[in-house]
Write a protein that holds these residues in place. Structure first.
Motif, PDB file in Angstrom:
ATOM      1  N   LEU B  39      -9.402  -0.275   0.180  1.00 30.20           N
ATOM      2  CA  LEU B  39      -8.249  -0.899   0.831  1.00 30.20           C
ATOM      3  C   LEU B  39      -7.628   0.035   1.865  1.00 30.20           C
ATOM      4  O   LEU B  39      -7.255  -0.399   2.960  1.00 30.20           O
ATOM      5  N   ALA B  42      -9.786   0.085   4.813  1.00 31.70           N
ATOM      6  CA  ALA B  42      -9.579  -1.139   5.586  1.00 31.70           C
ATOM      7  C   ALA B  42      -8.333  -1.001   6.459  1.00 31.70           C
ATOM      8  O   ALA B  42      -8.320  -1.435   7.619  1.00 31.70           O
ATOM      9  N   PHE B 122       5.318 -10.365   3.492  1.00 33.48           N
ATOM     10  CA  PHE B 122       3.929 -10.304   3.029  1.00 33.48           C
ATOM     11  C   PHE B 122       3.030 -11.067   3.993  1.00 33.48           C
ATOM     12  O   PHE B 122       1.943 -10.615   4.344  1.00 33.48           O
ATOM     13  N   VAL B 123       3.535 -12.225   4.446  1.00 32.85           N
ATOM     14  CA  VAL B 123       2.789 -13.001   5.429  1.00 32.85           C
ATOM     15  C   VAL B 123       3.213 -12.551   6.821  1.00 32.85           C
ATOM     16  O   VAL B 123       4.384 -12.554   7.140  1.00 32.85           O
ATOM     17  N   ASN B 125       1.939  -9.721  10.203  1.00 28.00           N
ATOM     18  CA  ASN B 125       0.989  -8.711  10.669  1.00 28.00           C
ATOM     19  C   ASN B 125       0.447  -7.920   9.479  1.00 28.00           C
ATOM     20  O   ASN B 125       1.188  -7.540   8.586  1.00 28.00           O
ATOM     21  N   PRO B 126      -0.895  -7.671   9.452  1.00 28.74           N
ATOM     22  CA  PRO B 126      -1.480  -6.949   8.323  1.00 28.74           C
ATOM     23  C   PRO B 126      -0.825  -5.590   8.072  1.00 28.74           C
ATOM     24  O   PRO B 126      -0.864  -5.099   6.945  1.00 28.74           O
ATOM     25  N   SER B 129       1.510  -6.504   5.490  1.00 29.49           N
ATOM     26  CA  SER B 129       0.841  -7.059   4.310  1.00 29.49           C
ATOM     27  C   SER B 129       0.176  -5.973   3.487  1.00 29.49           C
ATOM     28  O   SER B 129       0.188  -6.003   2.260  1.00 29.49           O
ATOM     29  N   PHE B 130      -0.402  -4.992   4.198  1.00 30.98           N
ATOM     30  CA  PHE B 130      -1.098  -3.924   3.477  1.00 30.98           C
ATOM     31  C   PHE B 130      -0.139  -3.171   2.556  1.00 30.98           C
ATOM     32  O   PHE B 130      -0.502  -2.801   1.440  1.00 30.98           O
ATOM     33  N   ILE B 133       0.318  -5.097  -0.453  1.00 29.83           N
ATOM     34  CA  ILE B 133      -0.892  -5.066  -1.289  1.00 29.83           C
ATOM     35  C   ILE B 133      -0.975  -3.740  -2.052  1.00 29.83           C
ATOM     36  O   ILE B 133      -1.222  -3.717  -3.265  1.00 29.83           O
TER      37      ILE B 133
END
Lengths: 618, 194
Positions: B39, B42, B122-123, B125-126, B129-130, B133
Motif C-alpha cells: 500500500l 502504491a 475518504f472519497v 483525491n487518493p 483516501s490513502f 486506508i
C-alpha cells in the motif's frame, strides 16, 4: 530434536481413537483428510473450468453453429438467434482463468500435495496447527461456494478477465459482469487469500519445526523443498493481492478514486479524479507473476521425486535443483512489469524488466537439464505418474521457450495479448502444472486410498491428454503470431483472420476430445478408490518416509515411534547395494557394502534404534 | 525466544526448532508487513504520477504516536512482571495497555475529523483516501491485538500467565510491539511524503 517431539506431542494419546463421521471426514484436522478434501474440490472445479472452456471453444471454432441445444443449461445467455451472448463469452473466459489459476492449480495442487506430503515426508504426526489447516480448507470451501453462486447470477459472473483490471472491473455500469458478479468475485478472493495464507503459514512452520530426527534441510525430498518455497512465495505475494483487491472494493463500493480518473461513460462524466488504473496493474502483477510460480513449483517438485524414483537413479543435481528453485522464487518478485510492457512505461525501465525476466531462463534451464540427465541411462519404469512427469518436462520446455520471445520488451509489442501469450502460458504453466497434479495423483494414490489406480486406463489417459494438449495449444502460436487478440468474441468479423477458421475448428475439436479424455481419469480415480487393486506398502520402491507408514495410515501417521532419518532420499541404484533403493530410514552402519568413505565416517557415531540393529545382525 | 533451541543431532547435523505457534505468529506478521509495504508503495507510485493533493498533517497523529509507544511500554511491563510471577502487575500492565489502545483508537478517529475539517474525505483525491486506508487498516489490525490482550487478561485472572507459561503473553507482546512499530513507520512515511 527431542524437545521438538515433546512440544508437538504432549498429547501422546491414542491416535486411532474412534471419531464421529463429522469430525473424521468433514471438520477434520487430519492433514490427510484435508488433502483429500482439497483434491476433490479441486477436481470439481477442474471439471467446471474445463467445461467453460469447451463452451467458448465452440464459439471460436464453429461461429455459425446453432447453440440452441445449450439453452437448457445457459438459458438467456443463448441469444434468440441461437448464438452465445458476447458478454457471457467474456464471463466464460474470465471464470475459466480464475477457476483454473486459483481454484485448481493453487488450491487443488498446493492444497492437496503440501497437506498430504509435508507431514508424511518429513516425519511429523500432523501439521503444526491442525485447526488452522482445517480453517484453511473451509475458507477455500466458502470461497468456492461464493464463486460458484456467482455463476448463476442474472447479470453473470465477473467478466473483466481473470486479472480484473479497472476501470472495466471497477464500474458496474461498464458491463454486466462488473455488477454483482464482480462483487462476489472479490469477496470470494478475499476468503481465498485468507485460506492460502493460513495454509502457507502452516506449511512453512511445519517444515521448519516438525522435521523428524536426522531430517536436515539437505536431506529433504525435493517435493518438500518445492512446497516450502511455494508457501514462502504465497506468504509474500498474496497479501499484495489483498491490498489491490481492497482498494478495488473501495473504488467499486465506496466511491474512492484509487484506480479511476476522468472517465466518461454512458453519456455521463464520473466524479472520480486523481486515480490510476496502472497502479492496479502494478499491485496485481506483483502477486500475479509470483502466482505462476506458486502454480508450477509444486508440480516441479512432484516431478523431481517421481522422475528420480522411476528412473531408479538419484536426482541429478540435488543442490542445483534447490538453488534453481530459490533463484526462481527470488526472481519472481522482480519481474512483474514484463506483463505491462505496453502500458506506456519508460522503455529504459522496460529493458531492465526484460533483463531480469530473461535471467529466469537460467534456473529454468538448469531444472529442465537436470530432469533429462536424471532420465539419462536410468532403468526407467513407465508408470502413469512417470509418463505425466515426463510430459510435464516436455511442456515446461516447449512452453518455456516462447517465454523468451514474450519476455523481450520489443517483441512483446507485437505479441502482447494475442493467442501467442495464451499458447505460452497454457503450455508452461497450465498444462505443465496440470500434469504435475495428475502425476502426483497417480503416484500417491496408493498412499491416499490404499489402492492402486488402473495402469492401462492411466496410459490411455496420458497419451490422449499429452497429444491433445499439443494439438490444442501448438496451433494457437500461429494464430497469435498472425496477431489475433485473446478474449475476442469472434474471429470471423475480421477478414485477415478468416483463413484461420479451419485451424480454429481443429483446435476446438482437439480441446473437446482432450476434455473428454479426462473422464477416463475421473472414472479410474473414483472406481479405484473403492474397487482398485489393494496397494502394497511401497508400490514404487521409493525411499521417502511416507512409504514406511501402514498402507492406510491412521491419525498420527505412524503407529509407533516416528522413524529416524539417516540419509538423503535419492539413494537409488547405489553401486554395491543389494537393492536398487535404500530408504531414508536405513542407517549407513547397515549398508557398509555401498557406503562411500565419507559415509563410513558418518556411520561411526550413528545411534540406531534396536529394531534396525536386529535386522542388521540378521 | 526462550523456546528456541539448537541441538546437534547424532550425525552432527544442526537441527533448529522454535515454538510452532510463535513461529506462525512471525509469519503472520510478515504477511501484514507485505500488505502495508504494497500500500505504501502504491502511495509512492501514485504520487509520482502527479494529480496529487497536499494535505495538512493531522496534529493528532503526534499524540497517538506517543500513546502507542506508551502502550508498548506498559505491555512490556506486564511481560516482565509475568517473568517475575507478579500477578497483580501482569493484570495492571495488560489493563493499562488496553486503555491506551482504546485511547489510540479514539485519537485516530479524532485525526480523521481533523482531515474532514480541511475537506479531505475518504472519497476524493487518493492522496487523502490513502491516509484513511493506512489508519483504518492499522486500527483493524489493532482491534485484533486488543482481542488478544483480552484473552491474555482472562488467562491472567485464571493464573495461567506466569514464568513457566510465557508463550501466550510473549506472542501478544510480539504482535503488539509490531503494531506499534507499524504505526511509527506509517507516521514517518506520511511525514516524509508530505
Amino acid at each position: 530434536m527431542s524437545e521438538n517431539g515433546d512440544m508437538g506431542h504432549h498429547d501422546e494419546h491414542d491416535h486411532d481413537h474412534e471419531q464421529s463421521f463429522i469430525s473424521k471426514y468433514i471438520f477434520s484436522t487430519d492433514h490427510k483428510i484435508i488433502a483429500k478434501q482439497f483434491l476433490i474440490t479441486g477436481i470439481f472445479w477442474a471439471i467446471i473450468g474445463g467445461a467453460l472452456s469447451v463452451i467458448f471453444r465452440l464459439q471460436l471454432g464453429f461461429p455459425d453453429m446453432d447453440l440452441e441445444w445449450l439453452r437448457p443449461l445457459l438459458g438467456k445467455w443463448i441469444t434468440t438467434s441461437g448464438k452465445l451472448d458476447s458478454e457471457f463469452y467474456l464471463a466464460l473466459v474470465t471464470m475459466h482463468g480464475t477457476i483454473m489459476v486459483f481454484f485448481v492449480l493453487t488450491a487443488g495442487l498446493s492444497g492437496t500435495f503440501s497437506n498430504f506430503l509435508i507431514p508424511l515426508q518429513i516425519g511429523a504426526r500432523d501439521m503444526a496447527s491442525g485447526f488452522m489447516n482445517m480453517l484453511s480448507y473451509w475458507f477455500f470451501f466458502l470461497s468456492s461456494v461464493i464463486m460458484f453462486i456467482s455463476l448463476f447470477l442474472e447479470t453473470g459472473p465477473a467478466a473483466g478477465g481473470w486479472t480484473v483490471y479497472p476501470p472495466l472491473s471497477a464500474l458496474p455500469q461498464a458491463i454486466q459482469g462488473s455488477a454483482a458478479g464482480m462483487t462476489l468475485w472479490l469477496v470470494a478472493m478475499v476468503f481465498f487469500i485468507a485460506s492460502t495464507l493460513l495454509g502457507g503459514i502452516n506449511y512453512i512452520t511445519t517444515v521448519i519445526n516438525l522435521r523428524t530426527e536426522g531430517m536436515s534441510f539437505s536431506r529433504l525430498p525435493l517435493t518438500i523443498w518445492a512446497f516450502f518455497i511455494t508457501a514462502v512465495i504465497g506468504l509474500l505475494s498474496f497479501p499484495v493481492l489483498f491490498a489491490a483487491a481492497l482498494l478495488l472494493v473501495f473504488d467499486r463500493s465506496f466511491g474512492t478514486s484509487f484506480y479511476l480518473s476522468q472517465i466518461y461513460i454512458g453519456g455521463e462524466a464520473l466524479p472520480n479524479m486523481g486515480g490510476s488504473p496502472i497502479l492496479y496493474q502494478h499491485l496485481f502483477w506483483f502477486l500475479g507473476h509470483p502466482e505462476v510460480y506458486i502454480v508450477i513449483l509444486p508440480a516441479l517438485g512432484i516431478t523431481s521425486e517421481i522422475i528420480a524414483t522411476n528412473s531408479r537413479k538419484p536426482i541429478f543435481g540435488y543442490r542445483a535443483m534447490i538453488g534453481s528453485m530459490l533463484a526462481i522464487a527470488f526472481l519472481s518478485f522482480i519481474v512483474w512489469a514484463h506483463h505491462m510492457f505496453v502500458t506506456g512505461m519508460n522503455p529504459f525501465l522496460g529493458s531492465i524488466f526484460m533483463f531480469l525476466t530473461l535471467i529466469i531462463a537460467v534456473p529454468s534451464a538448469v531444472k529442465a537439464f537436470n530432469y533429462i540427465t536424471t532420465l539419462w541411462k536410468g532403468n526407467i519404469v513407465f508408470t502413469p505418474g512417470m509418463l505425466f512427469s515426463i510430459g510435464l518436462v516436455s511442456f515446461f520446455i516447449s512452453g518455456g521457450l516462447t517465454g523468451l520471445f514474450l519476455g523481450n520488451s520489443a517483441v512483446d509489442i507485437n505479441l502482447h495479448d494475442t493467442y501467442f501469450v495464451v499458447a505460452h502460458f497454457h503450455l508452461v504453466m497450465g498444462s505443465a502444472s496440470f500434469f504435475g497434479l495428475l502425476a502426483g495423483v497417480y503416484h500417491w494414490f496408493p498412499k491416499m486410498f490404499g489402492r492402486m489406480m488402473d495402469e492401462k486406463l492411466g496410459y490411455i489417459h496420458f497419451w490422449s491428454t499429452f497429444v491433445g494438449v499439443y494439438l490444442v495449444f501448438f496451433p494457437l502460436h500461429y494464430i497469435g503470431i498472425a496477431g489475433f487478440p485473446r478474449r475476442y468474441y469472434s474471429f470471423t468479423s475480421f477478414d485477415a483472420f478468416s483463413t484461420f477458421a479451419d485451424l480454429n475448428s481443429f483446435v476446438s475439436i482437439a480441446a473437446i476430445l482432450t476434455f473428454g479424455a479426462q473422464f477416463i481419469f475421473l472414472f479410474n480415480f473414483f472406481y479405484s478408490i473403492y474397487r482398485g487393486r489393494r496397494a502394497p506398502a511401497n508400490p514404487w520402491k521409493s525411499n521417502t518416509l511416507e512409504w514406511t507408514t501402514p498402507v492406510n495410515p491412521g491419525h498420527g501417521n505412524w503407529p509407533g515411534e516416528i522413524p529416524k532419518v539417516y540419509r538423503w532420499p535419492y539413494d537409488y541404484s547405489k553401486p554395491g547395494a543389494e537393492d536398487d533403493f535404500i530408504p531414508q530410514t536405513v542407517p549407513y552402519s547397515a549398508t557398509p557394502e555401498s557406503n562411500t568413505d565419507y559415509e563410513n565416517e558418518l556411520a561411526k557415531p550413528e545411534e540406531v534404534t534396536p529394531k534396525v540393529k536386529a535386522e542388521d545382525e540378521a | 525466544m526462550s523456546n528456541t533451541a539448537s541441538i546437534l543431532d547424532k550425525n552432527g547435523v544442526m537441527v533448529r526448532s522454535m515454538h510452532p505457534k510463535k513461529f506462525a505468529m512471525w509469519l503472520f506478521i510478515i504477511s501484514v508487513v507485505m500488505v502495508f509495504i504494497s500500500l505504501t508503495s502504491a502511495y509512492i507510485v501514485k504520487k509520482a504520477e502527479g494529480d496529487w493533493l497536499l494535505i495538512d498533517f493531522p496534529k493528532m497523529f503526534n499524540v497517538t504516536s506517543i500513546l502507542i509507544v506508551m502502550s508498548s511500554a506498559s505491555l512490556h511491563f506486564a511481560y516482565i512482571s509475568a517473568k517475575q510471577n507478579n500477578l497483580f502487575r501482569i493484570r495492571l500492565g495488560v489493563v493499562v495497555t488496553g486503555v491506551l489502545a482504546l485511547a489510540f483508537i479514539v485519537g485516530q478517529y479524532l485525526s480523521w475529523r481533523e482531515l474532514v475539517a480541511q475537506d479531505v474525505f475518504f472519497v476524493g483525491n487518493p492522496a487523502g483516501s490513502f491516509i484513511y486506508i493506512f489508519t483504518g487498516l492499522h486500527v483493524a489490525h489493532l482491534v485484533g491485538g486488543v482481542v488478544f490482550l483480552g484473552i491474555v487478561l482472562v488467562n491472567a485472572f485464571r493464573y495461567k500467565v506466569h514464568s513457566k507459561s510465557m508463550a501466550q503473553i510473549e506472542m501478544c507482546a510480539t504482535y503488539w510491539h509490531f503494531l506499534g512499530g507499524l504505526w511509527l513507520y506509517l507516521y514517518l512515511f506520511l511525514i516524509l511524503n508530505n
